[in-house]
Motif scaffolding. Structure first.
Motif, short mmCIF file in Angstrom:
data_model
loop_
_atom_site.label_atom_id
_atom_site.label_comp_id
_atom_site.label_asym_id
_atom_site.label_seq_id
_atom_site.Cartn_x
_atom_site.Cartn_y
_atom_site.Cartn_z
N GLU A 1 -4.46 7.04 -4.55
CA GLU A 1 -4.69 7.51 -3.18
C GLU A 1 -5.26 8.93 -3.18
N SER B 1 0.83 -1.21 0.00
CA SER B 1 0.00 0.00 0.00
C SER B 1 0.86 1.26 0.00
N ASN C 1 5.59 4.04 -2.69
CA ASN C 1 4.50 4.77 -3.30
C ASN C 1 4.88 5.12 -4.74
N ARG D 1 -8.61 8.15 -1.68
CA ARG D 1 -8.48 8.24 -0.23
C ARG D 1 -8.69 9.68 0.22
N HIS E 1 -0.01 4.61 -7.83
CA HIS E 1 -0.53 4.42 -6.48
C HIS E 1 -0.85 5.75 -5.84
#
Lengths: 271, 302
Positions: B258, B242, B250, B262, B254
């Motif tokens: 996010e 993650s 990262n 997110r 990704h």
């Protein structure tokens, strides 16, 4: 001659060692999924277990994910075959305005990373009420630039005599497409199916962002979620999930390895 | 409207062409052109798909923010390290494997299939298996223990996590490029080697002056395709780490994911996606330019 056979033996030995390093993860996956390995069970008795598969195929819902993946793949495959033959035929045989520009656009779509389209596509699916349904994973992928390119090139290489004969017999264009072009294009269609199936079955990013709930998840996303959920370090369960996700593909690969490898190769070598 | 109708009238023909092209035209307009343009607009706005009321023009803010966003800069360099660290290795390994598989007299097909298999399996499956093997009590540490070496927290240690993902990636994709190289090797005319042998060329000379130049275009194809794929690395990062530890794994995609899902900063995320587009397009155009050169050369020969 002896030097040659010595070299062959060395080559074979190196390849065997490498092959073992390539087989090991699959063996590991199988063993871990069938063997109990909680630290408490150090007596080594009753090692074999089906409990991980029971979990994966039961509560963890993998049959649903299998079905979802299969459903999406089936429709995407049918659509891609039908549409690629149709559009490929139009590009290969008809003359129409802006044809070159349009075909150039087909190629441009292949260069743009899909991540750039991701947010608007999600936005569109939310607006159409298709967000979090399997249709969101199907509709955008029913036509693919690469498949169009493949079919157009292939149909262009077919001799036009058979079409002309069918036309002289009074066949309509759709009849020609279905009864002449499609059967002749079987080798290209096979390549198309192999490539599309592998890409679609393994597709991750779009199924991840276009779905929210477990009931519409496809296998790769479900497995990724599973490996981050409460079973994150339950290696037996994770390996059972991994093997349920991969064994069908490994089996299909074993049956059609020659066709698949050839299909992939000729698919990648666009020209 | 339509040029050169064959038998039927022009109008009917143009309708037919439209009918045949319609799946493509609709998909192109709805699922490609519209998202591409909307994404560009979004990159100059503040927006969240799930709260459409928040939609305001932001000017160049999102693009300027890229330079001051430490997470973005880190993800860019992580991805750069990933690309530089995997692409040449994968390509070289693929060529080595292809040469070996091509020359071995027994079991060539079996070896080919074994090396190729990971590349048609979902990378999430591979990542899940490697996650287990990389775990503190996993197979890798046990193997090290056999040799008396200390185990490592492969996916948790700051300096090991990204290399661990890179190793997995190389393992998973080498076989695919090996198969492409095998096809290229098979296409090299045998007479070239026969002639070279008559001239007393060593094996290295044959490889250097016949094989390498003959498969030159495949090498370029593999390098560019591989590079383009590596810039988009994502599922393995999502599954294995993650993006952690402390952002060390990262990657661009990704970070993009996010930011959008997110933190719900979809305008900013669209700006990142256009940076990615610029990178990928550059490599695509390089590839197209070089490989078109092959078409021209072949055309001249014919």
């Amino acid at each position: 001659m002896t030097q040659n056979s010595f070299r062959q033996k060395g080559l074979f030995a190196i390849l065997t060692a490498l092959a073992l390093s390539y087989l090991y993860p699959w063996l590991y996956m199988l063993l871990r999924s069938f063997l109990r390995h909680e630290p408490g069970l150090s007596d080594g008795n009753g090692l074999f277990t089906l409990e991980y598969y029971r979990l994966v195929l039961g509560n963890a819902g993998f049959p649903t994910y299998l079905f979802n993946s299969f459903f999406v793949l089936t429709i995407v495959l049918i659509a891609n075959v039908v549409f690629s033959v149709m559009v490929g035929y139009a590009f290969a045989r008809y003359r129409f305005p802006f044809k070159n520009v349009m075909f150039w656009m087909v190629l441009v779509t292949l260069m743009v990373p899909k991540q750039t389209l991701m947010i608007p596509l999600l936005d569109l699916m939310v607006r159409m009420g298709l967000h979090n349904t399997l249709w969101a994973l199907i509709l955008p992928f029913c036509v693919d630039g690469f498949n169009l390119f493949l079919m157009k090139q292939y149909i262009q290489g077919l001799p036009p005599d058979l079409e002309d004969a069918a036309r002289a017999d009074g066949a309509g264009e759709i009849g020609i497409l279905w009864h002449v072009i499609a059967p002749l294009s079987r080798p290209a269609i096979a390549v198309l199916i192999i490539n599309t199936a592998i890409i679609n079955w393994n597709s991750f990013l779009f199924p991840l962002i276009l779905t929210d709930t477990a009931s519409v998840r496809t296998l790769p996303v479900a497995l990724a979620m599973f490996s981050q959920g409460p079973h994150a370090t339950d290696w037996g369960a994770l390996m059972a999930g991994a093997s349920v996700s991969s064994l069908p593909i490994i089996a299909i690969f074993w049956m059609f390895q020659k066709e698949i490898i050839e299909g992939i190769t000729s698919g990648a070598l666009k020209d | 409207m339509i040029g050169k109708p064959r038998r039927s009238g022009p109008i009917e023909k143009s309708q037919r062409v439209l009918l045949f092209l319609s799946p493509w035209l609709i998909t192109f307009a709805v699922f490609w052109l519209y998202p591409l343009v909307f994404s560009l607009i979004l990159s100059f706005c503040d927006y969240d798909v799930f709260h459409p009321a928040v939609f305001s023009f932001a000017g160049l803010k999102n693009y300027l923010r890229l330079f001051s966003d430490g997470d973005f800069v880190q993800s860019f360099f992580n991805t750069l390290i990933f690309v530089i660290g995997t692409t040449p290795v994968t390509t070289l390994l693929a060529l080595t494997l292809a040469l070996m598989v091509n020359n071995v007299s027994r079991g060539s097909q079996v070896f080919r299939s074994i090396f190729f298999l990971p590349s048609i399996i979902s990378i999430v499956v591979t990542a899940t298996i490697f996650k287990s093997m990389y775990s503190p009590i996993g197979a890798l540490n046990r193997l090290l223990a056999v040799f008396g070496l200390p185990g490592q927290a492969w996916l948790i240690e700051k300096n090991l996590a990204l290399p661990a993902i890179m190793v997995m990636n190389i393992w998973a994709y080498t076989g695919y490029y090996m198969v492409l190289y095998l096809a290229a090797l098979k296409a090299v005319p045998r007479q070239l080697y026969e002639a070279a042998e008559v001239d007393g060329a060593t094996e290295w000379q044959q490889f250097r002056y016949i094989t390498l130049p003959q498969i030159h275009y495949m090498t370029i194809f593999i390098l560019t395709v591989n590079t383009i794929r590596s810039w988009q690395v994502f599922p393995e990062v999502f599954t294995l780490t993650s993006g952690g530890p402390v952002g060390r794994t990262n990657t661009l995609v990704h970070h993009l994911y996010e930011t959008a899902f997110r933190y719900h900063e979809m305008g900013y995320s669209a700006a990142i996606s256009y940076i990615l587009l610029a990178i990928i397009m550059t490599f695509s155009l390089v590839q197209m330019y070089v490989l078109q050169g092959r078409g021209r050369k072949k055309g001249k020969k014919a």
